[in-house]
Design a protein around this motif. Sequence first.
Motif: not given
Length: 462
Positions: A133, A431, A440
């Motif tokens: 991510g 992330t 995220d």
Amino acid sequence: MSSSTQRSPLHFSAFVMNTTSHILQGLWRTDESEQINFNSVDHWIRLAQELERGRFDFIFFADVVGLYGDYDGGYRKYVESGLQIPSNDPSVIASAIAHSTSDIGIAITSSVLQEHPFNFARRISTLDHATNGRIAWNIVTSGLANAARNFGYDGLEEHDERYVWADEYTDVVYKLWEGSWDDGALLQDKKAGLHADPAKVHKIFHEGKRYRVEGPHLVAPSPQRTPVLFQAGSSGAGREFAARNAEAQFIISPGPDAAKLLVDDTRARLPQYGRDPHDLKFFQGLHFVIGSTEEEARRKEAELEENIDLDGMIAHLSGAIGVDFGSHPIDTPLGEIETDGVRSVLDWARESVHGREATIEDLGRVQGRNSRVVGTPEQIADELQRWRDAGVDGINVVNATIPGSYVEFIDHVVPVLQERGLAQKEYASGTARAKLFGSDRLPDRHPAARYRGAFAELSAGV
């Protein structure tokens, strides 16, 4: 408590390109420069590790898919100077960089003309999985005619029409990233023998002016689903596109006052698209010349000026402005130059010269000094405070040499910034988007969110 400790620290990204000569031309020739090692993945891994030591948020890869416009009638100068040719695909090395680091985000540039959105969405999702991510996408429309011809087009689309193209392109990838797979679709249930729930995996059946994409997306949702979205255009159409789509905008304003005007204008456009004005962060491009004293910094600046390839700087501007400056003597007054391109750059150079008419040579020298900050670490911190007070959220650090420019900044400036609350001391978890925004996934108010759950009926009875 001072204002510098009340607000969030500035974010920092390293502005690089998988090539030898990027922004400040000719400095690859200096002894300390390692830019000529750009073909080596170890070169980029070592740089990313150094940036992570300095708690940089991103390594930000610029990219082109064509040559700039002719200089002195052709492209000889670009090849001789390594001026963005050769130029390698940064996305290919992103996973290697991620494998050797733990926190730094990896922003890659990709133009809407260079790859079909279905394949691009698949590649980005794969990279987002591979990096846990940490992928960001710098969305560009390409302003190089050679790039358009490289992909089979007769030439460039008109400027604003390129953003219409980008709107459809982003629409397709949003549908794939956000709408094709529902949360919980991937089961991987070994006992039941059910890998994914077909009722939660949808075709998108996109039909538009340029693209027809049936789907479904071939990659299950990645940690961010949609990568962090960067964008760099500051024209009227560019600001509108940023207001609709971008989470971070790269700007190169000549000073904090100009940056404030741009930031305020662009942020004011976000509510019409259902977004909060602070859903968009602004990264100003700056280059630093650092000395233990101001005198040392000015001496280093003079050495820098001696090493810059002035002809290369002018050649780079030729492509950006749309004028072959190489066909004119270097002492040609700018008032004699006619162009349908970016007149603002010429006007800015003319305003910077007093008592006489600015020339092509002045244009190259002014461009080399653009967004340069010279001084001690404390003076640089003072200047960055002014940029933050103008509304800038981050700094895209331009290099003179790699890794030297970044090592020097990390060793001498970052500690001062951290002490003043202007730079983070540790990374937040999660992330790349979580580090910037605390989540995220894209917020529900982003236009891409409207595709969540939007295709269930199209997949009924699958």
